[in-house]
Design a protein around this motif. Structure first.
Motif, PDB file in Angstrom:
ATOM      1  N   ILE A   1      17.254  24.443  -0.014  1.00  0.00           N
ATOM      2  CA  ILE A   1      18.389  23.473   0.785  1.00  0.00           C
ATOM      3  C   ILE A   1      18.015  22.431   0.432  1.00  0.00           C
ATOM      4  CG2 ILE A   1      19.515  23.329   2.922  1.00  0.00           C
ATOM      5  CD1 ILE A   1      18.665  25.810   3.636  1.00  0.00           C
ATOM      6  N   LYS A   2      18.763  21.354   0.136  1.00  0.00           N
ATOM      7  CA  LYS A   2      18.480  19.884  -0.043  1.00  0.00           C
ATOM      8  C   LYS A   2      18.795  19.097   1.081  1.00  0.00           C
ATOM      9  CE  LYS A   2      19.413  19.378  -5.093  1.00  0.00           C
ATOM     10  NZ  LYS A   2      20.082  18.778  -6.223  1.00  0.00           N
ATOM     11  N   LYS A   3      18.439  17.743   1.375  1.00  0.00           N
ATOM     12  CA  LYS A   3      18.364  17.064   2.318  1.00  0.00           C
ATOM     13  C   LYS A   3      20.061  16.856   2.858  1.00  0.00           C
ATOM     14  CE  LYS A   3      13.926  14.606   2.222  1.00  0.00           C
ATOM     15  NZ  LYS A   3      13.595  13.289   2.107  1.00  0.00           N
TER      16      LYS A   3
ATOM     17  N   GLU B   1      23.015  23.728  -1.283  1.00  0.00           N
ATOM     18  CA  GLU B   1      22.242  24.923  -1.824  1.00  0.00           C
ATOM     19  C   GLU B   1      22.022  25.068  -3.243  1.00  0.00           C
ATOM     20  OE1 GLU B   1      23.898  28.223   0.019  1.00  0.00           O
ATOM     21  OE2 GLU B   1      23.532  27.709   2.171  1.00  0.00           O
ATOM     22  N   VAL B   2      20.976  25.093  -3.649  1.00  0.00           N
ATOM     23  CA  VAL B   2      20.581  25.301  -5.217  1.00  0.00           C
ATOM     24  C   VAL B   2      19.919  26.357  -5.296  1.00  0.00           C
ATOM     25  CG1 VAL B   2      19.496  24.235  -7.093  1.00  0.00           C
ATOM     26  CG2 VAL B   2      20.619  22.688  -5.329  1.00  0.00           C
ATOM     27  N   ASP B   3      20.115  27.239  -6.248  1.00  0.00           N
ATOM     28  CA  ASP B   3      19.531  28.572  -6.371  1.00  0.00           C
ATOM     29  C   ASP B   3      18.201  28.265  -6.873  1.00  0.00           C
ATOM     30  OD1 ASP B   3      21.346  27.949  -8.662  1.00  0.00           O
ATOM     31  OD2 ASP B   3      20.448  29.611  -9.616  1.00  0.00           O
TER      32      ASP B   3
ATOM     33  N   LYS C   1      14.232  28.885   0.246  1.00  0.00           N
ATOM     34  CA  LYS C   1      14.160  28.883   1.741  1.00  0.00           C
ATOM     35  C   LYS C   1      15.011  30.070   2.298  1.00  0.00           C
ATOM     36  CE  LYS C   1      13.141  26.947   5.663  1.00  0.00           C
ATOM     37  NZ  LYS C   1      11.683  26.986   6.395  1.00  0.00           N
ATOM     38  N   LYS C   2      15.838  30.375   1.565  1.00  0.00           N
ATOM     39  CA  LYS C   2      16.656  31.592   1.911  1.00  0.00           C
ATOM     40  C   LYS C   2      17.304  32.147   0.860  1.00  0.00           C
ATOM     41  CE  LYS C   2      21.292  30.549   2.480  1.00  0.00           C
ATOM     42  NZ  LYS C   2      22.484  29.840   3.020  1.00  0.00           N
TER      43      LYS C   2
END
Length: 311
Positions: free
Chosen positions: A196-198, A202-204, A212-213
């Motif tokens: 998860i970017k700031k 969301e990037v895989d 992170k998730k």
């Protein structure tokens, strides 16, 4: 006068002969009567002895009859059956009558009239004992019939209970099968790790250090038996070392009658239309390198499973 004297001795002689005959006749009569009296006394004595023998024989037979009746009564009451109050009263009455007759016979010298009366009493007693014995036998048969019916009922009841137990087991098995069949199942499961970017985007990713998730995407097989509406979904995440990943919110759920701890709980609205669903799980800790297993559960059964790897 001289002509009458020769006849006088003749007359005297005739008188003497007559008297002699009379005396002889009297003696003969007395002798006859004496002998007749002796014979009569002999007959009386003989008759008295014979009558006494008859009385003794009759008493013996009566005592024997009473013994036979007593044995018959004891035999009739030898079973374990329960007799009615009426039969019990009759039994006591018969035994009392037998005791009474025994006492009378024990006295010995009974008259013919008393013996005849005892004979009649025993005759009536034999009738009542025979009737009583028949009643007891009928009661035994009724008890035997009731016992047979009771045993039959017990057997039937045992059979019914066995059938009921079998049916109950079959119903439980059927209920289990229905529940199993009604549980929703996944047809496809795909898991992707994200960072998860700031900016919140969301990037895989495939690296454990940046993950992170995870997002679990799955579709549910159509099932006409499954209940439409919301279904709880339980996730168990197993890390590369084989340990269950837990969080402070982790609790337990029941699966196949066994309580198990889950990693994360969510829910879906099942419409039975082949729709796809997605569940996100954020790892509160750091991901490790290696392969993670994710198992999904719903409706008390395993719903599906898949895995993902991070390097």
């Amino acid at each position: 006068m001289d002509n009458q004297n020769p006849q006088t001795p003749a007359k005297k002689s005739n008188l003497v002969y007559f008297l002699i005959v009379v005396v002889l006749a009297l003696l003969g009569t007395n002798a006859y009567l004496y002998f007749q009296k002796n014979k009569s006394e002999e007959r009386l004595i003989t008759q008295s002895v014979d009558d006494n023998k008859v009385l003794v024989s009759t008493q013996t037979r009566l005592k024997s009859s009473l013994d036979s009746l007593t044995t018959q009564l004891d035999s009739a009451n030898s079973g374990k059956h329960r007799i009615s109050q009426a039969l019990q009263a009759k039994d006591e009455q018969l035994k009392a009558k037998i005791t009474e007759l025994r006492k009378a016979l024990a006295k010995g010298h009974l008259t013919v009239a008393q013996l005849n009366s005892a004979k009649e009493d025993i005759k009536q007693l034999r009738y009542f004992v025979t009737k009583y014995t028949a009643d007891i036998e009928e009661l035994k048969q009724q008890n035997a019939s009731l016992t047979t019916e009771r045993d039959t009922l017990k057997t039937n009841l045992a059979t019914v209970n066995q059938k009921a137990t079998t049916l109950q087991q079959q119903n439980q098995d059927l209920s289990t099968k229905v529940k199993t069949a009604a549980a929703i199942k996944t047809s496809t499961v795909a898991i992707t790790a994200y960072k998860i970017k700031k900016s919140g985007k969301e990037v895989d990713v495939t690296r454990a250090s940046t993950a992170k998730k995870i997002k679990i995407n799955f579709t549910v097989t159509t099932n006409e038996l499954a209940e439409k509406g919301f279904h709880d979904i339980y996730l168990r995440v197993i890390d590369p070392t084989g340990n269950l990943v837990t969080t402070p919110e982790s609790n337990t759920f029941n699966i196949n009658g066994q309580d198990m701890q889950y990693t994360y709980k969510s829910a879906i609205d099942f419409k039975n239309d082949g729709s796809g669903y997605a569940i996100d799980w954020v790892n509160p800790a750091e991901f490790q390198k290696g392969t993670y297993s994710v198992v999904l559960y719903a409706d008390g059964y395993q719903m599906g499973k898949s895995s993902f790897s991070l390097r």
